[in-house]
Structure formats: structure tokens, C-alpha cells
Design a protein around this motif. Structure first.
Motif, PDB file in Angstrom:
ATOM      1  N   ASP A 154      -8.269   3.861   1.763  1.00 57.23           N
ATOM      2  CA  ASP A 154      -9.069   2.640   1.790  1.00 57.23           C
ATOM      3  C   ASP A 154      -9.106   1.955   0.440  1.00 57.23           C
ATOM      4  O   ASP A 154      -9.011   0.738   0.342  1.00 57.23           O
ATOM      5  CB  ASP A 154     -10.514   2.957   2.215  1.00 57.23           C
ATOM      6  CG  ASP A 154     -10.649   2.907   3.719  1.00 57.23           C
ATOM      7  OD1 ASP A 154      -9.620   2.619   4.360  1.00 57.23           O
ATOM      8  OD2 ASP A 154     -11.752   3.136   4.219  1.00 57.23           O
ATOM      9  N   ILE A 212      -6.958  -4.096   5.427  1.00 58.11           N
ATOM     10  CA  ILE A 212      -8.425  -4.031   5.538  1.00 58.11           C
ATOM     11  C   ILE A 212      -8.827  -2.561   5.519  1.00 58.11           C
ATOM     12  O   ILE A 212      -8.193  -1.737   6.186  1.00 58.11           O
ATOM     13  CB  ILE A 212      -8.888  -4.702   6.853  1.00 58.11           C
ATOM     14  CG1 ILE A 212      -8.727  -6.219   6.725  1.00 58.11           C
ATOM     15  CG2 ILE A 212     -10.323  -4.319   7.199  1.00 58.11           C
ATOM     16  CD1 ILE A 212      -9.042  -6.992   7.971  1.00 58.11           C
ATOM     17  N   ALA A 213      -9.827  -2.251   4.735  1.00 59.96           N
ATOM     18  CA  ALA A 213     -10.256  -0.859   4.626  1.00 59.96           C
ATOM     19  C   ALA A 213     -10.921  -0.406   5.924  1.00 59.96           C
ATOM     20  O   ALA A 213     -11.731  -1.120   6.493  1.00 59.96           O
ATOM     21  CB  ALA A 213     -11.226  -0.726   3.462  1.00 59.96           C
ATOM     22  N   ARG A 267      -5.973   0.122  -0.016  1.00 63.97           N
ATOM     23  CA  ARG A 267      -5.890  -1.133   0.752  1.00 63.97           C
ATOM     24  C   ARG A 267      -6.711  -2.235   0.111  1.00 63.97           C
ATOM     25  O   ARG A 267      -6.250  -3.355  -0.046  1.00 63.97           O
ATOM     26  CB  ARG A 267      -6.412  -0.906   2.172  1.00 63.97           C
ATOM     27  CG  ARG A 267      -5.476  -0.071   2.971  1.00 63.97           C
ATOM     28  CD  ARG A 267      -6.006   0.085   4.348  1.00 63.97           C
ATOM     29  NE  ARG A 267      -5.087   0.922   5.104  1.00 63.97           N
ATOM     30  CZ  ARG A 267      -5.210   1.164   6.372  1.00 63.97           C
ATOM     31  NH1 ARG A 267      -6.213   0.659   7.048  1.00 63.97           N
ATOM     32  NH2 ARG A 267      -4.342   1.924   6.991  1.00 63.97           N
ATOM     33  N   GLU A 268      -7.938  -1.880  -0.246  1.00 65.74           N
ATOM     34  CA  GLU A 268      -8.771  -2.903  -0.876  1.00 65.74           C
ATOM     35  C   GLU A 268      -8.200  -3.327  -2.215  1.00 65.74           C
ATOM     36  O   GLU A 268      -8.290  -4.480  -2.610  1.00 65.74           O
ATOM     37  CB  GLU A 268     -10.198  -2.376  -1.047  1.00 65.74           C
ATOM     38  CG  GLU A 268     -11.159  -3.287  -0.318  1.00 65.74           C
ATOM     39  CD  GLU A 268     -12.597  -2.886  -0.529  1.00 65.74           C
ATOM     40  OE1 GLU A 268     -13.194  -2.440   0.461  1.00 65.74           O
ATOM     41  OE2 GLU A 268     -13.094  -3.014  -1.668  1.00 65.74           O
ATOM     42  N   GLN A 323      -5.830  -6.046  -1.736  1.00 62.08           N
ATOM     43  CA  GLN A 323      -6.519  -7.342  -1.566  1.00 62.08           C
ATOM     44  C   GLN A 323      -6.923  -7.906  -2.928  1.00 62.08           C
ATOM     45  O   GLN A 323      -6.784  -9.090  -3.190  1.00 62.08           O
ATOM     46  CB  GLN A 323      -7.777  -7.180  -0.718  1.00 62.08           C
ATOM     47  CG  GLN A 323      -7.510  -6.830   0.732  1.00 62.08           C
ATOM     48  CD  GLN A 323      -8.801  -6.837   1.540  1.00 62.08           C
ATOM     49  OE1 GLN A 323      -9.566  -7.786   1.500  1.00 62.08           O
ATOM     50  NE2 GLN A 323      -9.037  -5.757   2.272  1.00 62.08           N
ATOM     51  N   ARG A 324      -7.417  -6.999  -3.796  1.00 61.19           N
ATOM     52  CA  ARG A 324      -7.842  -7.463  -5.130  1.00 61.19           C
ATOM     53  C   ARG A 324      -6.650  -7.917  -5.966  1.00 61.19           C
ATOM     54  O   ARG A 324      -6.764  -8.818  -6.779  1.00 61.19           O
ATOM     55  CB  ARG A 324      -8.610  -6.367  -5.874  1.00 61.19           C
ATOM     56  CG  ARG A 324      -9.894  -6.028  -5.173  1.00 61.19           C
ATOM     57  CD  ARG A 324     -10.978  -5.455  -6.051  1.00 61.19           C
ATOM     58  NE  ARG A 324     -12.138  -5.212  -5.212  1.00 61.19           N
ATOM     59  CZ  ARG A 324     -13.010  -6.146  -4.839  1.00 61.19           C
ATOM     60  NH1 ARG A 324     -12.879  -7.375  -5.282  1.00 61.19           N
ATOM     61  NH2 ARG A 324     -14.021  -5.851  -4.034  1.00 61.19           N
ATOM     62  N   ASP A 357     -13.742  -8.814   7.701  1.00 60.74           N
ATOM     63  CA  ASP A 357     -13.656  -7.497   7.062  1.00 60.74           C
ATOM     64  C   ASP A 357     -12.834  -7.535   5.775  1.00 60.74           C
ATOM     65  O   ASP A 357     -12.785  -6.558   5.033  1.00 60.74           O
ATOM     66  CB  ASP A 357     -13.017  -6.478   8.018  1.00 60.74           C
ATOM     67  CG  ASP A 357     -13.899  -6.236   9.233  1.00 60.74           C
ATOM     68  OD1 ASP A 357     -15.123  -6.359   9.092  1.00 60.74           O
ATOM     69  OD2 ASP A 357     -13.356  -5.954  10.322  1.00 60.74           O
ATOM     70  N   LEU A 358     -12.189  -8.662   5.540  1.00 58.71           N
ATOM     71  CA  LEU A 358     -11.466  -8.806   4.260  1.00 58.71           C
ATOM     72  C   LEU A 358     -12.493  -8.972   3.150  1.00 58.71           C
ATOM     73  O   LEU A 358     -13.620  -9.412   3.415  1.00 58.71           O
ATOM     74  CB  LEU A 358     -10.576 -10.055   4.290  1.00 58.71           C
ATOM     75  CG  LEU A 358      -9.320 -10.012   5.161  1.00 58.71           C
ATOM     76  CD1 LEU A 358      -8.800 -11.426   5.416  1.00 58.71           C
ATOM     77  CD2 LEU A 358      -8.235  -9.172   4.514  1.00 58.71           C
ATOM     78  N   ILE A 359     -12.118  -8.677   1.905  1.00 58.02           N
ATOM     79  CA  ILE A 359     -13.109  -8.865   0.838  1.00 58.02           C
ATOM     80  C   ILE A 359     -13.485 -10.361   0.768  1.00 58.02           C
ATOM     81  O   ILE A 359     -12.654 -11.229   1.034  1.00 58.02           O
ATOM     82  CB  ILE A 359     -12.614  -8.355  -0.549  1.00 58.02           C
ATOM     83  CG1 ILE A 359     -11.329  -9.068  -0.985  1.00 58.02           C
ATOM     84  CG2 ILE A 359     -12.409  -6.854  -0.532  1.00 58.02           C
ATOM     85  CD1 ILE A 359     -10.954  -8.788  -2.422  1.00 58.02           C
ATOM     86  N   THR A 399       0.836  -1.207   0.000  1.00 60.57           N
ATOM     87  CA  THR A 399       0.000   0.000   0.000  1.00 60.57           C
ATOM     88  C   THR A 399       0.865   1.248   0.000  1.00 60.57           C
ATOM     89  O   THR A 399       0.365   2.354  -0.147  1.00 60.57           O
ATOM     90  CB  THR A 399      -0.919   0.067   1.250  1.00 60.57           C
ATOM     91  OG1 THR A 399      -0.079   0.048   2.401  1.00 60.57           O
ATOM     92  CG2 THR A 399      -1.900  -1.061   1.290  1.00 60.57           C
TER      93      THR A 399
END
Ligand SMILES: Nc1ncnc2c1ncn2[C@@H]1O[C@H](COP(=O)(O)OP(=O)(O)OP(=O)(O)O)[C@@H](O)[C@H]1O
Length: 473
Positions: free
Chosen positions: A301, A292-293, A304-305, A308-309, A347-349, A89
Motif C-alpha cells: 500500500d 489505490i491503496a 502504491r500511494e 500517486q505522490r 480513494d485516490l489521494i 509499483t
């Protein structure tokens, strides 16, 4: 790769030698690994159907999450890398290059594979290296009685290349054509014998070797330009040769390395390394909770997401290009880890959660755990310090009361300041033994016993002063 067939019980008992407690995590990781071995026993079509179940370790910092994963990799001889998820990030991070974790894994696999292949051809490479050294120490004598080293000299080489450019076939000078007198032959075999018995170690010798800077410079340049060549370009370029004067023992190691490089096939090596990383590699993603956002943080945010993607396809299974060739990530074992203090795994996707179905919680460490961590593991801290000062003929001992006191102070400090788990023991011991480590080199101190009193005297006061201990312990 035979290590992979260890049973979960064997793995847990080997982990027990290094990591105290955390039985649930050890069991879960051993099962995940065994399932990978089970998968490899199946038919190819079944194998592709079964993807490994990745694991999420939840627990505060310094309680053994990384240690369990790293040890596991060592026990089963698997390539291993650890990355901090939050690093992706960071502003300015090159395009959130999450694939770099896979490239690092392959690098580590190449090194492991190279080490094991070098081991297999070691005696061959040693023989060739010894020959080269003997030829330098006892040069051949030419017909006119002058000495010269065997091999093709530079002028010859230039004329050979010129001939080839003109489309002619050059005559390759035959080393055998050199006059090797029986005197030279006898001298060489005597020298070879001395060399093997290590009698020439320490003697200086001037050798011609590949320039180690060349590959380094090339790799840096490629790295900076962000270029990944299909094969290592360094292997294809003509090697720059340099002269260096070194000990015979060092020359031997340099030549063994050069000869090993010549003896192995790099294509096979890279292929084996990629297979090894694909089937046994372990990627440890630390601080997964840091991507995690949090609500209402806008751009941060999204980033961060976004990470994850970006991670998702790699964990789901995709192809990543590396300089050794493409690697498939389908069967790599991913272990994510985080403290999840202000967040939950949910809270993770959703897609990423689904990829980490095995969840284990690691416990906070107690005072009793600290006592064991200090003394029981094969590489226990106390054993390390005893060995370190032992090199200066100081016999260091700790009383049981002293160990208890150290554990007690560590527990208290973790409560009163920040909880950093077993890492606290490192800072306390370093401070506790500072004087001995400083003076040990100059003084004949003989035997030293660390008592409870000594612990209190050295660190008791600092530990009870919250402001002071925040900086020192
Ligand atoms: N249960 C344990 N048994 C033995 N040593 C431990 C244990 N827990 C931690 N340690 C030691 O403490 C240090 C830090 O542990 P580790 O790297 O495993 O932390 P972690 O739980 O992964 O934390 P983080 O998430 O901050 O990386 C290591 O030197 C490790 O050897």
C-alpha cells in the motif's frame, strides 16, 4: 500545429469515424483540448494562470478509453504516450521513475518534429543525395586519366588533422580542382536523369555511410548507465563510416536521411519538439485505480500511494530534465483511466483527485455496439480482414446475419467469462477466419462468404463450452 484549432464538434465527428458510442467521453475530451487552444490565444501572463483541466475516464476494459485518447492525438497531430500506472509499483522498477513518461513524450515529440522538418527540406536533401549517387556511379577522372571519387581521401584527412594539431592552417583540397572532363560531365547529367526517372533502381552500388550501429550502441550504453546528456552525445562524436553494397533506391534513401540530418539544426529541432510537447502533449495514464491503496496491505500500500505522490508534481506542473533539455509539464494534458471496480476515484489521494476534475464514465458495450464496431469504423476489423485476404485474390464477404451472430457470441462470452469489451471481437474473428488465413496463401479459393452457419460451425461449439472458450476465444 494548425490542427489544434479544430472545434469540439469537428473533433467529435472525426472521433466518430473510429470509435462507436461513448459520446460523453468524446465531448469531454474535445472540450479539454479546445480549452488548451483557447489558452494559447491569451496573453502570456494569462496563459500561465490557466492550467489545463485533466480528465479521468472511468469504465470497464476494452470499451474505447485508450482508443479515444490515441485517436484524438492523431487527429490534432499531438505527441502521445500511454503508460500503465501499475508499472511504477513493480519491484525493481528503477526508483519508480515516473518522470520517464515525460521523457517518452519528448522522444515521441522529437520524432514528430523531425518528420515534419525533414518533409520541409526533402527536395533539397534529395538533390544532394542524387549528386552523391551520381558521383559514385560516374567518378571524376584525374589529370593522369585514372578515375577517382570526388571528396577528401583518408590520407589527406590525416595530414590535415596533423597540421591543425601543430597549429598550422591546413589547405583544404578543393573538389573543383579535380579534372571534370566534359565527357564526365555529360555522363553525369545523363545518369542524374536516369536516376530521377527511377531507371537505376535495382542496380547495386557500394556506398560509404554513417554506421547505424554507432548511435544505437551509444544510446544503449547511456541508457544502461542511467545517463542523460544535455545534448545527444552521438551528434558530437565523430561518425564511424562503413561501406555497404545496396540497391540504388536504398542508397538514395540512406543519403537523403544523412543529408537531411546535415540540413537541419538539431538545436532548433529539439527546442521545437520540447515546445510542442509542452503545449500539445497528451499523457495517458492507464490503470490509475491499480495504484489505490487497499487497506491492510502494509508495504504494498505504501508503495502504491508512493506512486500517486510521485506522479503528483508532474501532473501539477514541474520541470523534468530530458536529454533534449528541460521540459515544463504545466500544460501537458493528462488523461487517467481505470475500471474502478473495487474502488472509487475518491480513494485516490486528495491532491491527485483535485488534478483530475473532468470525470467521464464510459458505457459497457452492447451487442448493437459490437455490430457497429465490426463494420463501421474506417479501420473496422471486418474491413481489415477483407483487405488482408484480398491481397491473395480472395473476395471475402460477411452476411449481416453472420455479423449479428459474431456480436451475439461476443456479448455472451463477455457475460459468461471475463468482460474484455471489444477485445473479444479480435479473438473471435481470428479463430473464425483461422482456416481461411492458413489456406488462403496456397489455394485458389475465389469468393468466400461468411454466413451465420459458418460462424456457428467454426466457433459455436467452443463458445458454448465455458472451459474451452476461456482459453480460445
Ligand atoms: N467504442 C469502440 N469503438 C470502436 N472500437 C472500440 C471501441 N471500444 C473498444 N474498441 C476496440 O477495442 C480495442 C481495445 O480498446 P481500448 O484499448 O480503447 O480499451 P480501453 O477501454 O482503453 O481498455 P483498457 O483500460 O484495458 O486499456 C481496440 O482495438 C479498440 O479499437
Amino acid at each position: 500545429m494548425a490542427e489544434i484549432d479544430k472545434t469540439p464538434k469537428q473533433i467529435v465527428s472525426e472521433l466518430d469515424e473510429y470509435v462507436i458510442g461513448q459520446t460523453a467521453a468524446k465531448k469531454a475530451i474535445a472540450i479539454a483540448l479546445r480549452n488548451r487552444y483557447r489558452r494559447l490565444q491569451l496573453s502570456a501572463s494569462m496563459q500561465t494562470e490557466i492550467t489545463p483541466k485533466n480528465m479521468l475516464m472511468i469504465g470497464p476494459t476494452g470499451v474505447g478509453k485508450t482508443e479515444i485518447a490515441r485517436r484524438l492525438a492523431k487527429i490534432v497531430d499531438a505527441p502521445f504516450v500511454k503508460v500503465e500506472a501499475s508499472k511504477f509499483t513493480e519491484v525493481g522498477h528503477a526508483g519508480r521513475d515516473v518522470e520517464s513518461m515525460i521523457r517518452d513524450l519528448v522522444d515521441s515529440s522529437v520524432q514528430m518534429e523531425q518528420k515534419s522538418q525533414f518533409k520541409g527540406i526533402r527536395s533539397d536533401a534529395e538533390r544532394r543525395a542524387d549528386n552523391r549517387i551520381v558521383n559514385i556511379l560516374v567518378p571524376a577522372t584525374t589529370a593522369d586519366g585514372t578515375q577517382k571519387q570526388s571528396g577528401v581521401d583518408f590520407q589527406n584527412l590525416v595530414s590535415m588533422v596533423e597540421k591543425m594539431q601543430r597549429g598550422e592552417t591546413p589547405e583544404v583540397p578543393n573538389a573543383q580542382s579535380e579534372e571534370i572532363t566534359s565527357e564526365v560531365r555529360d555522363k553525369r547529367s545523363a545518369t542524374a536523369d536516369q536516376l530521377r526517372r527511377g531507371l537505376l533502381d535495382g542496380r547495386e552500388i557500394t556506398i560509404t555511410m554513417d554506421d547505424p550501429q554507432q548511435d544505437l550502441g551509444m544510446n544503449n550504453m547511456m541508457g544502461q548507465m542511467g545517463i542523460d546528456f544535455g545534448t545527444s552525445l552521438g551528434q558530437m562524436l565523430p561518425k564511424k563510416r562503413i561501406q555497404r553494397t545496396v540497391d540504388v533506391s536504398e542508397a538514395r534513401e540512406i543519403f537523403i536521411r544523412e543529408e537531411s540530418e546535415k540540413l537541419i539544426s538539431h538545436g532548433d529541432l529539439y527546442h521545437a519538439a520540447i515546445k510542442r510537447a509542452e503545449n500539445t502533449g497528451i499523457v495517458f495514464i492507464d490503470e490509475i485505480d491499480k495504484i489505490i491503496a487497499k487497506t491492510n496491505q502494509g508495504g504494498e500500500d505504501i508503495s502504491r500511494e508512493g506512486v500517486q505522490r510521485d506522479i503528483l508534481p508532474i501532473v501539477e506542473g514541474s520541470q523534468v530534465n530530458t536529454k533534449y533539455g528541460p521540459i515544463n509539464t504545466d500544460h501537458i494534458l493528462f488523461i487517467a483511466s481505470g475500471a474502478f471496480q473495487d474502488s472509487k476515484p475518491s480513494d485516490l489521494i486528495a491532491e491527485l483527485q483535485g488534478r483530475f476534475p473532468i470525470r467521464v464514465e464510459l458505457n459497457d458495450l452492447t451487442k448493437e455496439d459490437f455490430v457497429k464496431i465490426l463494420t463501421e469504423p474506417k479501420n473496422a476489423l471486418v474491413k481489415q480482414y477483407i483487405a488482408l485476404v484480398g491481397t491473395e485474390n480472395i473476395k471475402l464477404t460477411f452476411t449481416i446475419e453472420a455479423i449479428n451472430k459474431i456480436a451475439e457470441i461476443a456479448t455472451q462470452l463477455n457475460r459468461s467469462t471475463e468482460n474484455i469489451g471489444a477485445r473479444r471481437l479480435h479473438t473471435i474473428l481470428e479463430k473464425l477466419l483461422e482456416d481461411i488465413l492458413y489456406e488462403g496463401a496456397d489455394m485458389e479459393m475465389g469468393d468466400i462468404t461468411i454466413t451465420e452457419h459458418y460462424v456457428e460451425e467454426k466457433i459455436g461449439e467452443i463458445a458454448s463450452d465455458k472451459n474451452l472458450s476461456q482459453y480460445i476465444l
